[in-house]
Motif scaffolding. Structure first.
Motif, PDB file in Angstrom:
ATOM      1  N   LEU A 212      -4.889  -4.658   7.657  1.00  0.00           N
ATOM      2  CA  LEU A 212      -5.293  -4.551   6.258  1.00  0.00           C
ATOM      3  C   LEU A 212      -6.038  -5.807   5.818  1.00  0.00           C
ATOM      4  CD1 LEU A 212      -2.126  -3.085   4.472  1.00  0.00           C
ATOM      5  CD2 LEU A 212      -4.285  -1.903   4.910  1.00  0.00           C
ATOM      6  N   PRO A 213      -7.034  -5.675   4.955  1.00  0.00           N
ATOM      7  CA  PRO A 213      -7.666  -6.861   4.363  1.00  0.00           C
ATOM      8  C   PRO A 213      -6.709  -7.502   3.375  1.00  0.00           C
ATOM      9  CG  PRO A 213      -8.518  -4.867   3.346  1.00  0.00           C
ATOM     10  CD  PRO A 213      -7.640  -4.414   4.473  1.00  0.00           C
ATOM     11  N   GLU A 214      -6.950  -8.772   3.050  1.00  0.00           N
ATOM     12  CA  GLU A 214      -6.062  -9.456   2.116  1.00  0.00           C
ATOM     13  C   GLU A 214      -6.179  -8.846   0.732  1.00  0.00           C
ATOM     14  OE1 GLU A 214      -4.794 -13.970   0.731  1.00  0.00           O
ATOM     15  OE2 GLU A 214      -6.547 -13.652   2.011  1.00  0.00           O
ATOM     16  N   GLY A 215      -5.035  -8.654   0.103  1.00  0.00           N
ATOM     17  CA  GLY A 215      -4.988  -8.063  -1.226  1.00  0.00           C
ATOM     18  C   GLY A 215      -3.554  -7.711  -1.577  1.00  0.00           C
ATOM     19  N   THR A 216      -3.359  -7.148  -2.754  1.00  0.00           N
ATOM     20  CA  THR A 216      -2.023  -6.770  -3.213  1.00  0.00           C
ATOM     21  C   THR A 216      -1.691  -5.363  -2.737  1.00  0.00           C
ATOM     22  OG1 THR A 216      -2.213  -8.184  -5.160  1.00  0.00           O
ATOM     23  CG2 THR A 216      -0.547  -6.465  -5.219  1.00  0.00           C
ATOM     24  N   ILE A 217      -0.508  -5.213  -2.162  1.00  0.00           N
ATOM     25  CA  ILE A 217      -0.041  -3.906  -1.712  1.00  0.00           C
ATOM     26  C   ILE A 217       1.327  -3.644  -2.328  1.00  0.00           C
ATOM     27  CG2 ILE A 217      -1.309  -3.973   0.455  1.00  0.00           C
ATOM     28  CD1 ILE A 217       1.264  -4.804   1.833  1.00  0.00           C
ATOM     29  N   THR A 218       1.745  -2.379  -2.320  1.00  0.00           N
ATOM     30  CA  THR A 218       3.036  -1.982  -2.879  1.00  0.00           C
ATOM     31  C   THR A 218       3.785  -1.136  -1.860  1.00  0.00           C
ATOM     32  OG1 THR A 218       2.186  -2.012  -5.148  1.00  0.00           O
ATOM     33  CG2 THR A 218       4.203  -0.757  -4.746  1.00  0.00           C
ATOM     34  N   LEU A 219       5.042  -1.477  -1.642  1.00  0.00           N
ATOM     35  CA  LEU A 219       5.910  -0.678  -0.766  1.00  0.00           C
ATOM     36  C   LEU A 219       7.063  -0.171  -1.605  1.00  0.00           C
ATOM     37  CD1 LEU A 219       6.434   0.236   2.192  1.00  0.00           C
ATOM     38  CD2 LEU A 219       7.912  -1.757   2.431  1.00  0.00           C
ATOM     39  N   GLU A 220       7.330   1.136  -1.521  1.00  0.00           N
ATOM     40  CA  GLU A 220       8.397   1.725  -2.324  1.00  0.00           C
ATOM     41  C   GLU A 220       9.007   2.920  -1.600  1.00  0.00           C
ATOM     42  OE1 GLU A 220       7.061   3.859  -5.890  1.00  0.00           O
ATOM     43  OE2 GLU A 220       5.011   3.594  -5.148  1.00  0.00           O
ATOM     44  N   ALA A 228       9.131   5.984   3.182  1.00  0.00           N
ATOM     45  CA  ALA A 228       8.645   4.865   2.373  1.00  0.00           C
ATOM     46  C   ALA A 228       7.133   5.016   2.181  1.00  0.00           C
ATOM     47  CB  ALA A 228       8.966   3.545   3.047  1.00  0.00           C
ATOM     48  N   LYS A 229       6.658   4.642   1.010  1.00  0.00           N
ATOM     49  CA  LYS A 229       5.227   4.783   0.695  1.00  0.00           C
ATOM     50  C   LYS A 229       4.594   3.404   0.557  1.00  0.00           C
ATOM     51  CE  LYS A 229       3.881   6.240  -3.388  1.00  0.00           C
ATOM     52  NZ  LYS A 229       3.563   7.127  -4.533  1.00  0.00           N
ATOM     53  N   LEU A 230       3.573   3.157   1.374  1.00  0.00           N
ATOM     54  CA  LEU A 230       2.822   1.911   1.328  1.00  0.00           C
ATOM     55  C   LEU A 230       1.478   2.191   0.658  1.00  0.00           C
ATOM     56  CD1 LEU A 230       2.474  -1.087   2.202  1.00  0.00           C
ATOM     57  CD2 LEU A 230       1.469  -0.221   4.328  1.00  0.00           C
ATOM     58  N   THR A 231       1.254   1.580  -0.501  1.00  0.00           N
ATOM     59  CA  THR A 231       0.023   1.794  -1.258  1.00  0.00           C
ATOM     60  C   THR A 231      -0.859   0.558  -1.132  1.00  0.00           C
ATOM     61  OG1 THR A 231       1.238   3.160  -2.842  1.00  0.00           O
ATOM     62  CG2 THR A 231      -0.938   2.379  -3.505  1.00  0.00           C
ATOM     63  N   THR A 232      -2.088   0.767  -0.653  1.00  0.00           N
ATOM     64  CA  THR A 232      -3.043  -0.316  -0.499  1.00  0.00           C
ATOM     65  C   THR A 232      -4.209  -0.098  -1.443  1.00  0.00           C
ATOM     66  OG1 THR A 232      -4.357   0.774   1.225  1.00  0.00           O
ATOM     67  CG2 THR A 232      -2.375  -0.403   1.937  1.00  0.00           C
ATOM     68  N   THR A 233      -5.185  -0.975  -1.363  1.00  0.00           N
ATOM     69  CA  THR A 233      -6.356  -0.856  -2.240  1.00  0.00           C
ATOM     70  C   THR A 233      -7.107   0.444  -1.978  1.00  0.00           C
ATOM     71  OG1 THR A 233      -6.575  -3.257  -2.219  1.00  0.00           O
ATOM     72  CG2 THR A 233      -8.476  -1.990  -2.988  1.00  0.00           C
ATOM     73  N   ASN A 234      -7.143   0.866  -0.713  1.00  0.00           N
ATOM     74  CA  ASN A 234      -7.973   2.011  -0.355  1.00  0.00           C
ATOM     75  C   ASN A 234      -7.210   3.267   0.040  1.00  0.00           C
ATOM     76  OD1 ASN A 234     -10.325   0.409  -0.643  1.00  0.00           O
ATOM     77  ND2 ASN A 234     -10.010  -0.426   1.421  1.00  0.00           N
ATOM     78  N   GLY A 235      -5.888   3.191   0.116  1.00  0.00           N
ATOM     79  CA  GLY A 235      -5.194   4.383   0.565  1.00  0.00           C
ATOM     80  C   GLY A 235      -3.691   4.300   0.417  1.00  0.00           C
ATOM     81  N   VAL A 236      -3.025   5.337   0.939  1.00  0.00           N
ATOM     82  CA  VAL A 236      -1.575   5.454   0.872  1.00  0.00           C
ATOM     83  C   VAL A 236      -1.057   5.870   2.247  1.00  0.00           C
ATOM     84  CG1 VAL A 236       0.370   6.663  -0.178  1.00  0.00           C
ATOM     85  CG2 VAL A 236      -1.621   6.086  -1.568  1.00  0.00           C
ATOM     86  N   PHE A 237       0.026   5.209   2.708  1.00  0.00           N
ATOM     87  CA  PHE A 237       0.658   5.535   3.985  1.00  0.00           C
ATOM     88  C   PHE A 237       2.120   5.876   3.729  1.00  0.00           C
ATOM     89  CE2 PHE A 237      -2.743   2.537   4.703  1.00  0.00           C
ATOM     90  CZ  PHE A 237      -3.411   3.021   5.814  1.00  0.00           C
TER      91      PHE A 237
END
Length: 510
Positions: A212-220, A228-237
């Motif tokens: 991933l590029p540097e930036g803010t991500i959210t894990l919930e 678990a859902k990992l939300t990045t600037t460009n997508g969701v895993f």
């Protein structure tokens, strides 16, 4: 979200036994009894514990101990009579409150019950959490934990990393454990709206984060999905995981703990000087470890041997150890290599703690470092009496520059026979001559200036053993001390640390 019907097996006033709490770190209420005071819209039980504190748990996390007594007609009449008396006394409002509290209507319950959130709002609840952080910081921290996790473990949860988010401190803690070696490390998140714990596949999570590029991500993770859902600037895993209460607890020493402190620099020099000599043959058991000794006089030594060579480092702790007898710890080399990765600042202190058992030696040791806590099981068995292997006197001594000698050995290794992998050394006045030969590849010779004390001698070494011994000594010049072509040879630094690298020469045929 629609409300879940209340489980008919329980009722308000029932006494239940708590099987497990939401927070795996706090098991205070496990096995204790509590009273049901109500139900959430999702069907979770609202409990009043023995100390007056409230808790909300899933129905399958408790077992019924005693049902609430059913009111008889006489008891009902008595309640109604009390209400009438209260009204006669002029306290109509208070009586009305008693009646309402005794028998609420369904509409009133629904109007007073706040809607349940999608994610549990209690800090440190099992399975549900949410936090935001820097992607690079998260990737770096999880890469540290990944090193100790065996991705092909027979226990699926041990292939996962345990992640615990704390809403109050905003720290996110990660734990990796293989039942022998455990690492605890953490970082500060930018936001933790919901605290809790969950375990996620470390290989999948680490591989995604590393790209991933540097930036803010959210894990919930919340009730709406088992993943678990990992939300990045460009997508969701979405990543599969396992509830954290199934994760085995690390065996951290808690009773009869002896604590010793060493500087980061001292421990790092000790590791650099000895780890290479530990055996990699698992059948040799105790020789796969590095032996550490702490004395009441403040002396410290660390040693490793594989049966063919010995590495030893001695130092003064420069502080009171607080012990009355020598303390012996044989730490697996793999565990000490993990400790070495965190030894950054020279003056930082490393706290070494272990439990003292009167019947046997310590079995668990904990290394508390600035950036991590490492817990490992110690190796059992008596370590060899290595000090007896070191000769007290030598007939010959060679003083030579270390780096030129290492370079010559490396070049001659290219031509060394694969079966023997030897370098031969001829010790003469004012120089040493190294040579290697093989019928298939050829031969080579190099001479290096040296100061020699004693008679001339010819001696041969395994290239790997002599090279690793010289590399473990971080000084410009070394002293090589020799008695004969078939007796132990030691390498020591000149004007440096107290390091001994002992190797056995290879006996040559005439």
């Amino acid at each position: 979200m629609t409300a879940t019907s209340v489980t008919p097996a329980f009722a308000v006033g029932d006494t239940v036994e708590i099987l497990r709490s939401q927070n795996t770190k706090d098991t205070t209420y496990n096995g204790t009894e509590a009273e049901i005071t109500g139900f959430s819209a999702k069907g979770w039980l609202k409990l009043k514990c023995h100390d007056g504190k409230a808790a909300t748990l899933k129905p399958d996390w408790v077992s019924l101990k005693q049902s609430a007594p059913v009111e008889t007609e006489a008891e009902v009449d008595e309640v109604e009579a009390s209400a009438v008396v209260a009204e006669t006394d002029g306290d109509v409002a208070q009586a009305a409150e008693v009646v309402i509290a005794a028998e609420p209507t369904t509409d009133e319950v629904q109007s007073k019950t706040p809607p349940e959130p999608e994610v549990a709002t209690e800090d440190k609840s099992i399975g549900y959490f949410k936090f935001s952080c820097n992607s690079v910081l998260f990737a770096k921290t999880i890469a540290q934990v990944r090193r100790v996790i065996r991705t092909m473990s027979i226990h699926p949860i041990l292939s996962n990393v345990k992640i615990t988010a704390d809403a109050e401190s905003r720290r996110v803690e990660m734990v990796g454990f293989d039942l022998s070696l455990g690492v605890i490390t953490s970082f500060l998140a930018s936001e933790v709206p919901v605290g809790g714990s969950y375990t996620i596949s470390v290989s999948i999570l680490s591989d995604i984060l590393s790209q991933l590029p540097e930036g803010t991500i959210t894990l919930e993770r919340n009730e709406s999905s088992p993943k678990a859902k990992l939300t990045t600037t460009n997508g969701v895993f979405e990543i599969s995981g396992i509830d954290a209460y199934d994760f085995p607890a690390l065996p951290i020493p808690t009773t009869n703990v002896t604590t010793l402190k060493v500087t980061s620099k001292l421990l790092r020099v000790g590791c650099d000087s000895t780890l290479y000599a530990a055996s990699t043959d698992q059948t040799k058991m105790v020789l796969c470890g590095v032996h550490m000794v702490f004395s009441p006089e403040g002396k410290f030594e660390i040693a490793a041997t594989d049966g063919h060579r010995l590495a030893l480092y001695r130092a003064d702790l420069n502080s009171a150890s607080g012990i009355t007898t020598d303390q012996h710890l044989t730490v697996p080399a793999r565990s000490l290599q993990e400790v070495e990765r965190y030894l950054a600042k020279d003056e930082a202190m490393v706290e070494i703690g272990y439990e003292v058992n009167n019947n046997s030696g310590p079995s668990i040791v904990q290394f508390k470092l600035e950036e991590a806590t490492i817990v490992t099981r110690l190796l059992e068995g008596e370590y060899p009496k290595y000090n007896a292997l070191i000769p007290k006197k030598f007939q010959r001594e060679i003083w030579v520059e270390r780096l030129p000698l290492i370079g010559s050995i490396g070049r001659l290794a290219v031509l060394a026979a694969l079966k023997t992998y030897l370098v031969k050394i001829s010790v003469e006045s004012k120089k040493i001559t190294l040579y290697s030969e093989d019928d298939d590849t050829g031969s080579g010779t190099e001479a290096i200036p040296a100061e020699v004390s004693g008679e001339d001698i010819k001696i041969a070494f395994n290239i790997k053993y002599i090279s690793e011994a010289l590399k473990s000594i971080a000084t410009q010049e070394v002293a090589i001390k020799v008695n004969g072509p078939a007796t132990p040879v030691i390498c020591t630094p000149l004007n440096g640390y107290d390091i001994v690298a002992l190797i056995m020469p290879v006996q040559l045929r005439s």
